[in-house]
Design a protein around this motif. Sequence first.
Motif, PDB file in Angstrom:
ATOM      1  N   LEU A  14       7.564   4.519 -13.686  1.00  0.00           N
ATOM      2  CA  LEU A  14       8.383   5.707 -13.445  1.00  0.00           C
ATOM      3  C   LEU A  14       8.983   5.690 -12.039  1.00  0.00           C
ATOM      4  O   LEU A  14      10.133   6.077 -11.832  1.00  0.00           O
ATOM      5  CB  LEU A  14       7.538   6.970 -13.642  1.00  0.00           C
ATOM      6  N   LEU A  15       8.180   5.215 -11.088  1.00  0.00           N
ATOM      7  CA  LEU A  15       8.659   5.128  -9.714  1.00  0.00           C
ATOM      8  C   LEU A  15       9.840   4.173  -9.612  1.00  0.00           C
ATOM      9  O   LEU A  15      10.850   4.464  -8.964  1.00  0.00           O
ATOM     10  CB  LEU A  15       7.515   4.649  -8.816  1.00  0.00           C
ATOM     11  N   HIS A  16       9.725   3.037 -10.281  1.00  0.00           N
ATOM     12  CA  HIS A  16      10.794   2.034 -10.219  1.00  0.00           C
ATOM     13  C   HIS A  16      12.079   2.531 -10.869  1.00  0.00           C
ATOM     14  O   HIS A  16      13.177   2.252 -10.390  1.00  0.00           O
ATOM     15  CB  HIS A  16      10.332   0.753 -10.910  1.00  0.00           C
ATOM     16  N   LEU A  17      11.941   3.289 -11.949  1.00  0.00           N
ATOM     17  CA  LEU A  17      13.121   3.770 -12.676  1.00  0.00           C
ATOM     18  C   LEU A  17      13.758   4.989 -12.019  1.00  0.00           C
ATOM     19  O   LEU A  17      14.732   5.537 -12.540  1.00  0.00           O
ATOM     20  CB  LEU A  17      12.748   4.076 -14.128  1.00  0.00           C
ATOM     21  N   GLY A  18      13.205   5.430 -10.895  1.00  0.00           N
ATOM     22  CA  GLY A  18      13.821   6.517 -10.140  1.00  0.00           C
ATOM     23  C   GLY A  18      13.501   7.897 -10.652  1.00  0.00           C
ATOM     24  O   GLY A  18      14.255   8.839 -10.383  1.00  0.00           O
ATOM     25  N   HIS A  19      12.389   8.058 -11.372  1.00  0.00           N
ATOM     26  CA  HIS A  19      12.031   9.367 -11.904  1.00  0.00           C
ATOM     27  C   HIS A  19      11.191  10.185 -10.930  1.00  0.00           C
ATOM     28  O   HIS A  19      10.670  11.233 -11.307  1.00  0.00           O
ATOM     29  CB  HIS A  19      11.275   9.203 -13.229  1.00  0.00           C
ATOM     30  N   SER A  61     -13.176   5.333 -14.885  1.00  0.00           N
ATOM     31  CA  SER A  61     -12.902   4.168 -15.719  1.00  0.00           C
ATOM     32  C   SER A  61     -11.817   3.322 -15.069  1.00  0.00           C
ATOM     33  O   SER A  61     -10.677   3.768 -14.931  1.00  0.00           O
ATOM     34  CB  SER A  61     -12.445   4.608 -17.108  1.00  0.00           C
ATOM     35  N   PRO A  62     -12.144   2.088 -14.643  1.00  0.00           N
ATOM     36  CA  PRO A  62     -11.118   1.220 -14.054  1.00  0.00           C
ATOM     37  C   PRO A  62      -9.956   0.967 -15.011  1.00  0.00           C
ATOM     38  O   PRO A  62      -8.819   0.853 -14.575  1.00  0.00           O
ATOM     39  CB  PRO A  62     -11.886  -0.070 -13.759  1.00  0.00           C
ATOM     40  N   LEU A  63     -10.250   0.899 -16.307  1.00  0.00           N
ATOM     41  CA  LEU A  63      -9.192   0.665 -17.294  1.00  0.00           C
ATOM     42  C   LEU A  63      -8.196   1.820 -17.295  1.00  0.00           C
ATOM     43  O   LEU A  63      -6.977   1.608 -17.290  1.00  0.00           O
ATOM     44  CB  LEU A  63      -9.806   0.492 -18.684  1.00  0.00           C
ATOM     45  N   ALA A  64      -8.728   3.062 -17.281  1.00  0.00           N
ATOM     46  CA  ALA A  64      -7.847   4.234 -17.291  1.00  0.00           C
ATOM     47  C   ALA A  64      -6.998   4.293 -16.015  1.00  0.00           C
ATOM     48  O   ALA A  64      -5.807   4.604 -16.058  1.00  0.00           O
ATOM     49  CB  ALA A  64      -8.677   5.510 -17.434  1.00  0.00           C
ATOM     50  N   VAL A  65      -7.626   3.973 -14.885  1.00  0.00           N
ATOM     51  CA  VAL A  65      -6.892   3.989 -13.617  1.00  0.00           C
ATOM     52  C   VAL A  65      -5.807   2.924 -13.624  1.00  0.00           C
ATOM     53  O   VAL A  65      -4.677   3.147 -13.180  1.00  0.00           O
ATOM     54  CB  VAL A  65      -7.856   3.787 -12.432  1.00  0.00           C
ATOM     55  N   GLY A  66      -6.132   1.714 -14.147  1.00  0.00           N
ATOM     56  CA  GLY A  66      -5.148   0.631 -14.202  1.00  0.00           C
ATOM     57  C   GLY A  66      -3.941   0.998 -15.047  1.00  0.00           C
ATOM     58  O   GLY A  66      -2.792   0.742 -14.657  1.00  0.00           O
ATOM     59  N   ILE A  67      -4.174   1.613 -16.201  1.00  0.00           N
ATOM     60  CA  ILE A  67      -3.062   2.037 -17.062  1.00  0.00           C
ATOM     61  C   ILE A  67      -2.250   3.137 -16.383  1.00  0.00           C
ATOM     62  O   ILE A  67      -1.016   3.151 -16.436  1.00  0.00           O
ATOM     63  CB  ILE A  67      -3.599   2.510 -18.436  1.00  0.00           C
ATOM     64  N   GLY A  68      -2.957   4.056 -15.715  1.00  0.00           N
ATOM     65  CA  GLY A  68      -2.260   5.129 -15.005  1.00  0.00           C
ATOM     66  C   GLY A  68      -1.372   4.595 -13.888  1.00  0.00           C
ATOM     67  O   GLY A  68      -0.250   5.066 -13.692  1.00  0.00           O
ATOM     68  N   LEU A  69      -1.881   3.585 -13.165  1.00  0.00           N
ATOM     69  CA  LEU A  69      -1.078   2.983 -12.104  1.00  0.00           C
ATOM     70  C   LEU A  69       0.156   2.297 -12.668  1.00  0.00           C
ATOM     71  O   LEU A  69       1.246   2.365 -12.083  1.00  0.00           O
ATOM     72  CB  LEU A  69      -1.919   1.985 -11.311  1.00  0.00           C
ATOM     73  N   LEU A  70       0.022   1.622 -13.807  1.00  0.00           N
ATOM     74  CA  LEU A  70       1.165   0.961 -14.440  1.00  0.00           C
ATOM     75  C   LEU A  70       2.245   1.982 -14.793  1.00  0.00           C
ATOM     76  O   LEU A  70       3.431   1.778 -14.488  1.00  0.00           O
ATOM     77  CB  LEU A  70       0.713   0.206 -15.686  1.00  0.00           C
ATOM     78  N   ILE A  71       1.844   3.077 -15.432  1.00  0.00           N
ATOM     79  CA  ILE A  71       2.814   4.108 -15.824  1.00  0.00           C
ATOM     80  C   ILE A  71       3.475   4.709 -14.581  1.00  0.00           C
ATOM     81  O   ILE A  71       4.696   4.918 -14.535  1.00  0.00           O
ATOM     82  CB  ILE A  71       2.115   5.205 -16.657  1.00  0.00           C
ATOM     83  N   PHE A  72       2.657   4.973 -13.578  1.00  0.00           N
ATOM     84  CA  PHE A  72       3.184   5.581 -12.345  1.00  0.00           C
ATOM     85  C   PHE A  72       4.245   4.695 -11.698  1.00  0.00           C
ATOM     86  O   PHE A  72       5.335   5.163 -11.332  1.00  0.00           O
ATOM     87  CB  PHE A  72       2.033   5.826 -11.373  1.00  0.00           C
ATOM     88  N   PHE A  73       3.961   3.400 -11.575  1.00  0.00           N
ATOM     89  CA  PHE A  73       4.898   2.518 -10.890  1.00  0.00           C
ATOM     90  C   PHE A  73       6.137   2.211 -11.731  1.00  0.00           C
ATOM     91  O   PHE A  73       7.208   1.946 -11.180  1.00  0.00           O
ATOM     92  CB  PHE A  73       4.202   1.225 -10.457  1.00  0.00           C
TER      93      PHE A  73
END
Length: 755
Positions: free
Chosen positions: A40-45, A26-38
């Motif tokens: 967390l990445l930006h906040l240094g987690h 599902s492109p929608l699920a992947v898009g949401i997953g990428l948003l959450i991942f980045f």
Amino acid sequence: MILKYINTLNHLVNELIKVFQHIRVSPLAVGIGLLIFFCLLHLGHMPFANSFIQRIDALTYDLRLRLSTESALNRVPPIVIVDIDEASLQEEGQWPWSRRKLARLVEILNKSGAAVIAFDVTFAEPEENPVDTILANIPPEQSTLQPDLTGLRDVLDADQIFANIIKDKGIIFGYLFHHDTHFEKGVIKPSNLLWDETIDSLPNGLIMRGYTANLEKLTNNAAHNGFFNVFPDDDGVIRRSPLILEFSGKLYTSLALETVRHYLGAETEPLNIKTQRVGNVDVITHILLAGKSIRTDAVGQINVPFLGKAGLFPSLSASTVLHGKITTDLTDAIVLIGTSAKGLADIRTTPFQPAYPGVEVQATLIHGLLNPEILPFTPEWSDGAIITEMLLLSLLMLWIYPNLKPSQLIFIGTILLLSVILFNIGLWEKWHIAITLFSPVLLVSTTSSFFILHRLLKEHSTRQYIHDVFGQYVPREHIKRLLENRIALNTDGERHEMTVLFSDIRSFTAISEHLTTQQLKRFLNHYLTPITAIIFDHQGTIDKYVGDLVMAFWGAPLPDPAHAEHAVLAALAMQTKIQAMQDEFKTLGLKQTVAAGIGINTGEMNVGDMGSEYRRAYTVLGDAVNLGSRLESLTKYYGVGILVSEDTVLQCPTLAFRLIDFVRVKGRNEAVRIYEPVALRQQLTPATNEHLVKHQQALDSYRNGQWKIAQQQLITLAAENASHAQLYHLYLQRIATHAGQVPDGWDGSFTHHSK
């Protein structure tokens, strides 16, 4: 073996693609997953990626800085550098100079109208008094002179003379804090600082352990002092500088800050530090200076507002000032005395260049403090702004991407990427706000790439076609790396500086005469396989095999900045491998030792797809290639395994070489120095070093026409080094040929008339 590995890997990739084609993603699920991942990445987690992200952010910061420098330097007030440069050291003598000379320098600058004079150097050691020098060396019979000389000690005290001169002249001295040592030398004066009285402890800041400062008499007579520490980031680049540091429970100010305070006439006013409570820590947010508000980070640092490469600030050589040749108006100027001389080690790496004088960093800081509106800063709300930006971008992409074709995805993705970049640059250009560019750019790039890949899985046959087309022009072992690194291959032909290697088995005809056809085939396969692997391991490209000859080159199609070094290391490894395979060769029917000659040259070569309409090859051509072939043929003449040109040697600083000869090869009028590589410098033994010194001395004597000396040296070397006896006997024969007489026009070169 390598080709087999590549084919196996390619087959595995094809099978994986077939599997993914049948998975419902599902492109929608992947898009949401990428948003959450980045987010967390930006906040240094995700600690594993923090250093990488910081490095990328630093590079984007550097790029913004280079793209948005001020068109002209604010010349009010003038900031002038008095540079203790190479010319000054040559004219006045090596550093340190006498304090009398520095006193004269200060007097001249002061009389020329300088408002403030700041020293970006430290005077931690007293200058030796000439009276003490004389007394230490005076003969006993001249002891009656001691009272008279002692009376002159104060008169000739250069430090006191310097201290007297700087008094009441607006002099600011610099000193250096230490991170990790409690060493304390000299005297420092704390600054007059104020902050919120409700705070029980000092504001949060960088803590220092020790210092190296100026002599007490100098510090006491100066207007003030300030540290000139600037701390590089993890990549060694200077981007920030502290205005305040903590030492022994007190706060101290920087040289740039103190210089500006005195220039603005605010030296008697307390410096006001604004803080903000974050958790259990009071962090610094602003410094108020003579009505100017200077934003800092949480530990009192500012971004250095670099304006470009070194040389933007007016500069006077210290020697010209001492001789009264001042060509710049110093009226009401801020004068910084520092050095750009490399030998004095005040050279820094900045976003603009790797060798930037430290004194110009201080000048840039002073310029920024006087014009705080140009100082880049990262606001407290930057993290929230980035998260909001990524949320809006994800919603937009998930709304429009599912209905786009691959070409449309690329176009829209590029537009979004450019919009993110331009928005970030706009904040920088208009308000000097520096917020991260990496996270939103990576989000847009990754999400766009996923949707493009999702659309292109069914077009894998096209990728295979591209793979096959590339295979017609470049060695197949490079195809995967070319695709992975997205390197554009120009098969039409280009001219590059590259390195070429020729390797040929000595007396191959004699070897082959004693082998059957099958034995010869097995021998060549057994020999060429490890030789080829070594070349590949050292990033080389096989050009061709011609019987037992191997031709390879470095620097194309993949760029290789260390092409010369890789080629020489490959040659050394080839010789080692050939020696190790002697027993294996015997099992294949060979009755004699296998040896190979290797020639290497570096230079401009034409590289590309060359040949006829019937047969083409990706190869190199040119005079530099021919010289490499000539060097290979000369190895047997000199009795060495490898010969390289001087152009190759100059690009191999980590390797040690033995000079072999100064020769003119057939087809070239210009003589070239040729060398034999020995080993990596760090692997050289004392005995090898000693031999190389003796070897060079012998060849120097030969070239200088000192043939009697050379003869003795060469005889000794031949006796001590049987492996190179052939080389030394060649030189002895040449000396004998000339009957001890140096020919007219002698330059030490030897001409080879055959290939």
